[in-house]
Design a protein around this motif. Structure first.
Motif, short mmCIF file in Angstrom:
data_model
loop_
_atom_site.label_atom_id
_atom_site.label_comp_id
_atom_site.label_asym_id
_atom_site.label_seq_id
_atom_site.Cartn_x
_atom_site.Cartn_y
_atom_site.Cartn_z
N GLY A 174 -18.28 19.23 59.86
CA GLY A 174 -17.69 18.40 60.52
C GLY A 174 -17.19 17.27 60.24
N LEU A 175 -16.92 17.27 58.72
CA LEU A 175 -16.46 16.00 58.15
C LEU A 175 -14.90 16.15 58.22
CD1 LEU A 175 -18.28 16.01 54.58
CD2 LEU A 175 -18.73 14.72 56.76
N VAL A 176 -14.38 14.77 58.61
CA VAL A 176 -12.74 14.94 58.93
C VAL A 176 -12.44 13.64 58.39
CG1 VAL A 176 -12.87 16.33 61.04
CG2 VAL A 176 -13.34 13.76 61.08
N ALA A 177 -11.13 13.42 58.15
CA ALA A 177 -10.40 12.35 57.37
C ALA A 177 -10.52 11.16 58.40
CB ALA A 177 -8.99 12.56 57.20
N GLY A 178 -11.07 10.02 57.74
CA GLY A 178 -11.35 8.68 58.51
C GLY A 178 -12.51 8.76 59.26
N MET A 179 -13.51 9.62 58.90
CA MET A 179 -14.60 9.59 59.65
C MET A 179 -15.60 8.34 59.26
SD MET A 179 -17.96 12.22 59.35
CE MET A 179 -17.28 13.34 60.80
N ASP A 180 -16.35 7.78 60.00
CA ASP A 180 -17.15 6.67 59.87
C ASP A 180 -18.08 7.00 58.81
OD1 ASP A 180 -19.95 5.18 60.99
OD2 ASP A 180 -18.25 4.06 60.71
N LEU A 181 -18.41 5.93 57.79
CA LEU A 181 -19.14 6.41 56.67
C LEU A 181 -20.80 6.75 57.28
CD1 LEU A 181 -19.86 6.67 53.70
CD2 LEU A 181 -20.16 4.08 53.64
N ARG A 182 -21.08 5.90 58.23
CA ARG A 182 -22.56 6.16 58.83
C ARG A 182 -22.61 7.75 59.28
NH1 ARG A 182 -23.88 0.54 61.65
NH2 ARG A 182 -23.99 -0.70 59.79
N GLU A 183 -21.61 8.21 60.11
CA GLU A 183 -21.58 9.43 60.72
C GLU A 183 -21.60 10.48 59.82
OE1 GLU A 183 -21.74 12.45 63.13
OE2 GLU A 183 -22.22 10.46 63.55
N ALA A 184 -20.82 10.23 58.56
CA ALA A 184 -20.54 11.21 57.26
C ALA A 184 -21.85 11.36 56.90
CB ALA A 184 -19.64 10.63 56.31
N GLU A 185 -22.60 10.24 56.39
CA GLU A 185 -23.95 10.13 56.03
C GLU A 185 -24.94 10.99 56.75
OE1 GLU A 185 -24.91 6.09 55.80
OE2 GLU A 185 -23.75 5.94 53.51
N ARG A 186 -24.84 10.88 58.26
CA ARG A 186 -25.71 11.45 58.98
C ARG A 186 -25.45 13.06 58.73
NH1 ARG A 186 -25.22 7.14 62.42
NH2 ARG A 186 -23.21 7.71 63.23
N VAL A 187 -24.36 13.64 58.88
CA VAL A 187 -23.73 14.93 58.84
C VAL A 187 -24.50 15.56 57.52
CG1 VAL A 187 -21.98 16.55 58.32
CG2 VAL A 187 -21.77 14.97 60.11
N LEU A 188 -24.24 14.72 56.47
CA LEU A 188 -24.87 15.17 55.35
C LEU A 188 -26.33 15.17 55.07
CD1 LEU A 188 -22.24 13.61 52.79
CD2 LEU A 188 -22.33 15.91 53.34
N TRP A 189 -27.08 14.19 55.67
CA TRP A 189 -28.41 14.29 55.77
C TRP A 189 -28.96 15.63 56.73
CZ3 TRP A 189 -32.46 12.95 53.39
CH2 TRP A 189 -33.68 12.83 53.82
N ARG A 190 -28.41 15.74 57.65
CA ARG A 190 -28.66 16.87 58.48
C ARG A 190 -28.50 18.22 57.48
NH1 ARG A 190 -25.77 14.42 62.80
NH2 ARG A 190 -23.94 15.95 62.33
#
Length: 209
Positions: free
Chosen positions: A131-147
């Motif tokens: 669910g990584l998309v261009a312009g994604m908030d860094l915190r959300e990207a971190e949560r996705v990768l942590w999951r």
């Protein structure tokens, strides 16, 4: 072989006919990806594809190429990267993997892995998977990768080894071979992707495909 129909003023062939026509001339990974996509989205059935190949004259140009693409096609493939990876595995004469392998633990469903062998799970890593998309908030990207890390930890805790690769690996067969060999998935002495009647349709070695 299938009647033409008219769509927006143009004469077109049915999906299965079009896929088989393309498979007669296109690269194997491209035609398998197209067939996988059509099957996954129920645009046609595997039987439709077989029917179209059967309608080709014996010895017709590209018939064997199309037959191989159809026999490799699988509705469980979820992306072009997965289709490409599977074709590379076939060409490398690796054991045929199971697709979309369900993994569970005491807490319930962990998830589905793209590929599975005995004791080994394989994952093609594309941005869309997480669910990584261009312009994604860094915190959300971190949560996705942590999951995803937690998911992988749960899979490993089940005694499964993990092999992961990206597009740059999938387009380099030997690189993919090294990644999978690192987890114990190595070429077979004899190809086992097809059995019985289907095997007789593909007498050439996988590397010649």
């Amino acid at each position: 072989m299938g009647d033409t129909t008219v769509a927006t003023g143009l004469a077109v062939t049915p999906v299965a006919r079009t896929l088989v026509d393309l498979a007669r001339t296109e690269e194997l990974q491209d035609s398998v990806a197209a067939c996988d996509h059509a099957l996954h989205h129920r645009l046609c059935t595997w039987g439709d594809l077989l029917h179209e190949v059967a309608g080709l004259e014996p010895g017709a140009r590209g018939r064997a190429r199309a037959q191989l693409a159809v026999d490799l096609a699988d509705s469980r493939s979820m992306s072009v990267g997965e289709s490409l990876s599977r074709v590379q595995m076939f060409r490398l004469n690796l054991p045929r993997p199971r697709l979309q392998v369900r993994v569970e633990d005491a807490a319930g469903l962990v998830g589905y892995c793209d590929f599975g062998w005995e004791g080994v799970m394989g994952e093609f890593d594309g941005r869309k998977k997480y669910g990584l998309v261009a312009g994604m908030d860094l915190r959300e990207a971190e949560r996705v990768l942590w999951r995803e890390k937690q998911r992988e930890d749960r899979i490993r805790a089940r005694g499964r080894r993990m092999a992961r690769w990206v597009w740059a690996d999938a387009v380099r067969p030997q690189q993919m071979a090294r990644i999978l060999a690192g987890q114990g998935i190595r070429p077979q002495a004899r190809n086992s992707w097809f059995a019985d009647e289907m095997s007789a349709r593909h007498p050439r070695s996988p590397g010649a495909a």
